[in-house]
Structure formats: C-alpha cells, structure tokens
Design a protein around this motif. Sequence first.
Motif, mmCIF file in Angstrom:
data_model
loop_
_atom_site.group_PDB
_atom_site.id
_atom_site.type_symbol
_atom_site.label_atom_id
_atom_site.label_comp_id
_atom_site.label_asym_id
_atom_site.label_seq_id
_atom_site.Cartn_x
_atom_site.Cartn_y
_atom_site.Cartn_z
ATOM 1 N N LYS A 46 0.860 -1.179 0.000
ATOM 2 C CA LYS A 46 0.000 0.000 0.000
ATOM 3 C C LYS A 46 0.899 1.233 0.000
ATOM 4 C CE LYS A 46 -3.369 2.862 0.373
ATOM 5 N NZ LYS A 46 -4.152 3.194 -0.825
ATOM 6 N N GLU A 47 0.871 1.973 -1.092
ATOM 7 C CA GLU A 47 1.731 3.147 -1.235
ATOM 8 C C GLU A 47 1.129 4.332 -0.467
ATOM 9 O OE1 GLU A 47 4.548 2.949 -2.941
ATOM 10 O OE2 GLU A 47 4.262 0.970 -3.863
ATOM 11 N N ILE A 48 1.941 4.945 0.394
ATOM 12 C CA ILE A 48 1.528 6.138 1.119
ATOM 13 C C ILE A 48 2.077 7.385 0.435
ATOM 14 C CG2 ILE A 48 1.588 7.344 3.338
ATOM 15 C CD1 ILE A 48 -0.113 4.769 3.247
ATOM 16 N N ASP A 49 3.350 7.355 0.093
ATOM 17 C CA ASP A 49 3.955 8.408 -0.720
ATOM 18 C C ASP A 49 5.153 7.792 -1.431
ATOM 19 O OD1 ASP A 49 6.081 8.348 1.128
ATOM 20 O OD2 ASP A 49 5.299 10.042 2.262
ATOM 21 N N ALA A 50 5.983 8.609 -2.053
ATOM 22 C CA ALA A 50 7.089 8.087 -2.847
ATOM 23 C C ALA A 50 8.094 7.313 -2.004
ATOM 24 C CB ALA A 50 7.782 9.242 -3.575
ATOM 25 N N ASP A 51 8.180 7.606 -0.723
ATOM 26 C CA ASP A 51 9.161 6.961 0.149
ATOM 27 C C ASP A 51 8.574 5.867 1.032
ATOM 28 O OD1 ASP A 51 11.182 8.717 -0.742
ATOM 29 O OD2 ASP A 51 10.560 10.239 0.725
ATOM 30 N N THR A 52 7.262 5.864 1.233
ATOM 31 C CA THR A 52 6.647 5.049 2.282
ATOM 32 C C THR A 52 5.592 4.118 1.708
ATOM 33 O OG1 THR A 52 6.909 6.944 3.773
ATOM 34 C CG2 THR A 52 5.530 5.135 4.538
ATOM 35 N N ARG A 53 5.645 2.860 2.113
ATOM 36 C CA ARG A 53 4.625 1.878 1.765
ATOM 37 C C ARG A 53 4.583 0.833 2.870
ATOM 38 N NH1 ARG A 53 7.415 -1.722 -3.138
ATOM 39 N NH2 ARG A 53 9.358 -2.200 -2.025
ATOM 40 N N PHE A 54 3.506 0.075 2.921
ATOM 41 C CA PHE A 54 3.414 -1.009 3.897
ATOM 42 C C PHE A 54 2.572 -2.133 3.316
ATOM 43 C CE2 PHE A 54 -0.385 1.492 4.824
ATOM 44 C CZ PHE A 54 -1.354 0.520 5.014
ATOM 45 N N MET A 55 2.723 -3.322 3.880
ATOM 46 C CA MET A 55 1.840 -4.444 3.545
ATOM 47 C C MET A 55 1.436 -5.157 4.824
ATOM 48 S SD MET A 55 4.114 -7.589 1.976
ATOM 49 C CE MET A 55 4.432 -6.760 0.444
ATOM 50 N N ILE A 56 0.211 -5.640 4.832
ATOM 51 C CA ILE A 56 -0.317 -6.385 5.972
ATOM 52 C C ILE A 56 -0.228 -7.873 5.662
ATOM 53 C CG2 ILE A 56 -2.372 -6.820 7.380
ATOM 54 C CD1 ILE A 56 -3.171 -3.924 6.951
ATOM 55 N N LEU A 57 0.239 -8.647 6.624
ATOM 56 C CA LEU A 57 0.430 -10.085 6.482
ATOM 57 C C LEU A 57 -0.446 -10.809 7.495
ATOM 58 C CD1 LEU A 57 4.326 -9.945 6.326
ATOM 59 C CD2 LEU A 57 2.789 -10.168 4.368
ATOM 60 N N MET A 58 -0.882 -12.011 7.150
ATOM 61 C CA MET A 58 -1.765 -12.756 8.048
ATOM 62 C C MET A 58 -0.982 -13.616 9.023
ATOM 63 S SD MET A 58 -3.266 -15.962 5.854
ATOM 64 C CE MET A 58 -3.928 -14.949 4.549
ATOM 65 N N ASP A 59 -1.639 -14.025 10.077
ATOM 66 C CA ASP A 59 -1.087 -14.994 11.014
ATOM 67 C C ASP A 59 -1.383 -16.389 10.502
ATOM 68 O OD1 ASP A 59 0.052 -16.068 13.372
ATOM 69 O OD2 ASP A 59 -1.928 -16.264 14.260
ATOM 70 N N GLY A 60 -0.385 -17.270 10.557
ATOM 71 C CA GLY A 60 -0.581 -18.619 10.046
ATOM 72 C C GLY A 60 -1.462 -19.490 10.909
ATOM 73 N N VAL A 61 -1.581 -19.171 12.209
ATOM 74 C CA VAL A 61 -2.408 -19.978 13.109
ATOM 75 C C VAL A 61 -3.824 -19.424 13.202
ATOM 76 C CG1 VAL A 61 -2.672 -20.761 15.497
ATOM 77 C CG2 VAL A 61 -0.420 -20.784 14.426
ATOM 78 N N HIS A 62 -3.956 -18.089 13.209
ATOM 79 C CA HIS A 62 -5.275 -17.463 13.310
ATOM 80 C C HIS A 62 -5.501 -16.509 12.126
ATOM 81 C CE1 HIS A 62 -5.791 -19.153 17.275
ATOM 82 N NE2 HIS A 62 -4.672 -18.598 17.679
#
Length: 657
Positions: free
Chosen positions: A273-289
């Motif tokens: 998920k791009e926030i600006d030219a320098d910053t992005r993030f991704m959300i990852l799931m838990d393998g158990v829940h």
Amino acid sequence: MPPNGGQTTLANIPPLASLPPGRTMDQRTVEVLQLSTQETEALRSGVNLIHRRIGNFIIYKDSTAAENPYKACRNVCKHQRGTFVRDIEDAACNVVRCSKHNWKLDTSTMKYVNPPDSFTQEQLFPELDEDGRLTLLELSPPEPWKADPRPRRRIEPGEVQVTFFAHACMEVKLGDKVMFFDPWLTGPAFARGWWLQHEPPADWLERLSRADLIYISHGHSDHLSYPTLELLSKRNPDVPFYVGDTSVPVFCRLGQSGVRLNCINVCKFGVWKEIDADTRFMILMDGVHPEFDTCILIDYKGHLILNTVDCVSPNAGRLPKNVDFMMSDFSGGNSGFPVTFSGKKYTEEWKEKFMANDRKNLLFHKKEVVREVNPKVYCPFAGFFLEAHPTDKYILENNPKNRPEQLAAVINRHLDSVMTWTPKPGSTLDLALALGDAADRRRAIADPPPHTKLYKDSWDFDFYIDKINESIENEIFAYPDWIRFYYEWVGFKNYDLVLRMIETDDYFNPVEGGYDFLVDFLDLSFPCQRPDRKHPYLEIKNRIGVHRQTVLHGLFWDDLYLGFQNRLSRDPDTFHFKFWNHVQILLSLQPPDWEGFLNKQKLRHGGKLPRAAWKPPHDTAKRTDTVSRLLRVLVQAKALLVPASIAFLATVAYIVL
C-alpha cells in the motif's frame, strides 16, 4: 480486487457467511526433506520422528496402503509450536503428544484428537522417486515483499523515529508522515479484566488525532480499544485506519459501538500500500489465526520495519530477513488461563509450574524468531497490562508475566549483533542513529523527561464498570426464556458437551437474582439436571455484569474467556476447541433481536414478570460497591492503617449503609 490498489471500504465488507472459511495467500512447492533409499526403506509402520538440522518432521507409514503409504507433516504443534513425542499410551502407534501442553495428533488422519474436533495439521506432500527416495514437498506461503524490492537509501537522524505510548501502541514517524499501531490508551480491555500498566504521554489524544494513518492488527480489545477510539472520533473522525482483510472483519462491531470513524480501509494480504514516494506497507496474516490476526511490514526508503504484534506464526513463519527494526510481544500473559481453572489437577503448585514453563517456552520461541529475522534493532512490547482491579488481586498475584528486560537479556546473550530496546512511555528510538556506529547507537534512544509519570496508579474503575453493569438490570433477564432464545441465536449444537453457567458476584460467589442453568449442546436442550448419559461437562462461573453484557449485545466470548472474568472446571480435562472457536469467532455479527423477544414475552405473560428476583437487590449492590470504593480510597491514599483497622472501617460502613 477493489479498484484502489487492494483496498476496500467498510461499506463493502461482505457478511461473514459469504466469506471463505479460510483465506490463504498464493503458495508454491518447496522441497523440505529428502530421505535416501536406505532411510526410506528403514521407515517402520506407524509414526516415524525425523530430526534434521533444517527441521523436525513426522512421517506416518501405512504398510497396508500400497498406493499411498505415507503421510507427513512438520513436527510443530499448532497450539504454541511445541514438539511432538511418541504417546506411550497409544497402542496403535498412530498418536503423538505435544511436549508443551499435551495436545495430541493422530498422524494416520493428521487430525488433532486432543482437543477433539479442532485442528487439522498441514500436511507435506510425499513423493517417491524411481530410486526409492522419499521427498517431502511443502506448499509454502510466498515472500511478497521480494516482488518489488527497493534499494536502501540514506536516512538522516530525526527522519525515522519510533515512540512508545503504551502496551502495543507505537507512534512511527516516517519522514513527514506519522503512523500509529494499535492505540489502546484509556479504559479497560476484555471487559474489566485488563488495565493499562503505563501512563501514556499526556498529549496522546492530540498526537493520535493528527496521525496520517492508524493500523489495527486485530479485533481484541487490547488492540482495538473503543474507549480510545470514542475520544479520537470526537477530535478527528476522519483519521485513516488500515486493517487486514480477515474473514472476521476487524471493525465488525463498529456500528454497535456508536463510535463514528469515516475512513476505514481494508487491505488485501501481501500487497504493498503506497503512502507516498518513500513510504509503503503491507499487511500479512497470522498462520495460526488467519481469520482475525495480522502483522505489518513497513518499507521506508528501502528500510524495513516489521511489527509481528502477538501473532503466533506471523505469515506462517515466513518472515523477511535482516530488517532494520522489529517489534513483537513478550509477556506470555495468556498463560494465566489455568489460574481460572478448578479441579483436582489444578493445584496451586501445578498452576505455578505450568505457567513458569509456558513463560520460559515463550522466551525461547521469541528468541528463535528474532534469530531467524536477524533485525538490526529489536523491541519487545505488546504485553504491558495489569489485572489492576482490587477484585482481581488473586489473578494479579498468581499470573506473573515475562518482563521485556528478560527477553532482551536472552537476545543479547545469544544474538550479540542485535541491538535491543526496552521502551518506556514517551521514549523514542531514532532509527538512523541506531543503525550508525557505537557512538550513534548510544544517542539513539531518548528517554522521557525526568519526573515523567510512567506507571498508572488509578484507572477510573467505577466509570467503566458501571457501564458494564448497566446490562444487569435489563428487562430481558426477567424472562427465563432468554436462555433458550440466546443459545438458539448462538447456533452451536450437535456436539456432546453439557455446559453449566452460573452468574456470580465479583468474587465468584452465587448472587441473589443470578441465573444458574444447564445447556446440553448435543440436542440444544436446557435440562434441570445433568443427563444420565456419560458426557463431557464444562462449568463456568461468570461475573454477572460481564456475562449479561455479553449476552445482551451478542458479543464474542473473548471478554468472558480472555479477561479472567470467570472460573472454569471441566470433566474430563479436555479443551473443547470446537465450542470455544464458535463462541469466539463464529457468532452472528447481528445481535439477538431482544426487542422482538420482549414483545412476545410481554404478550405471553400479560405484562407480568415471571421471575420476581432477576437482578441483585439495590441495597446489597450499593453496600458492596461502597465498601469497595472505601477500601480503594484507603489504599490509594496510602493510609497507614493496620489490616484490622481497615476491616473495622469497612464493617462499620457496611452496617451503616
């Protein structure tokens, strides 16, 4: 995929029933083990435990099955990643037992038999080549952060700063953007069971209201705090929130809460998920829940910040290596569940040993995860809570938790290349300095100003507990038929379990006006006494206010189970995963139709209340509450009174009032 880059809005969340039962990311085939021809021939019928430097495996061989004689899995228990050993009580040699908590796996079916009707172990795929060598293949989750890597660019001091607020709440400055994690900054969690240990910075609400984005990892109330969000919404309801696309939506109770938030974004797993030219993030799931728990990876100018929160197996154990900064939970506070159990087995000595071993295992597990990730800086957080209410003194004294300093010491002893930070409220770590030389690292952490109040000594108990106890006097509880109506709404049946529910006071003594009833889930009946057949039995004593709030609002049972608001006994000593899984994540997101229920009951009973006593008498409740408040005033004032004097004053107050 939604049109805006893997993102949707709260209005577009489909109902729970229309979502697939288990979301998974794309997988690929990876060879995890190969046995030589001689090793393959040496496998015996039944369970084979294989130990290798790359990992431990279980191979089950059925000599009677000519076509597919092998089943295999990793030797890791799904509960808390313990190791299986042979179960000497199993004559058929099919069952293995977890050395941590005695969970049992039938390797012939790859299903857990204790707890029954619960998990299925993820299987590896056995392939036998023409030379008689057995190869085990795994469908592994991907490493989505590798799909679009960015080169690391220089960051200056002050450019990336991480500030600890309380529990699992961090403020992360990324250039000119500010991001918050999991703001629980006021009020209790899990009904009235958990209270903040630390005093957050005095300007927390102002800083939170100016945030550019807020990430909520999952829906438990020590991460999704509606008391906190209620105050935030009055300041700025337009702050953008980001959550993972879990099958149980993180904000599934938002409408019911009455809190107004105007910008909630639901992100697909493993998508930047791009926030600006320098910053992005991704959300990852838990393998158990995967149905409700997530973690997050941030990329700022190629520098990675990983927050695994309290996932049991973040991204199914597949994590980025050599990140710049990593944070995770540390406390092991949930190991306190046995404190609430009763029965011959659960002596105080047994509980103490069980929880000590559990905390030790957690430290080892967290250390191994940190070893695998090999971050440059590691911060233990997300465990700073107390069972602070006076009526929970027993839990507070008998549920000790790991301290972040303990985990940091373990990591420092075994991983000398990792810098550790055990934060104080308001302290800040400067990432550029932490990544510098020894002199820079000494300047990387800025503690809060001297004389800053770090620990809470008051929690506004009465305000929050009075709100919970408002449910006690709701009119539905004057009609005993609420029991059948509620459990039919719960929808759990065709399972051999008899439940006894007992409403109690704060000290788990039966209360006048409280209910005491049985539910037989085999046929969803409500007998007056336990059935004659042999049956599993679960008895739960619940504080009346929390119990009735859960029933009235159709809440998940997290408040009852995780918040130590009950006392449990079970016969036999079996964890009924299928039952608890249902009441904790599978309840309808639409609360019971109590208005319709009341209308029918009033017609049926001609406006009369069929039960004369259905709530504690006002005078008793008032006296008990007043005594409790008096004792708290004396304690908070640090009055130098001997216990006999305090008892005398409390007795006088009780008699007079």
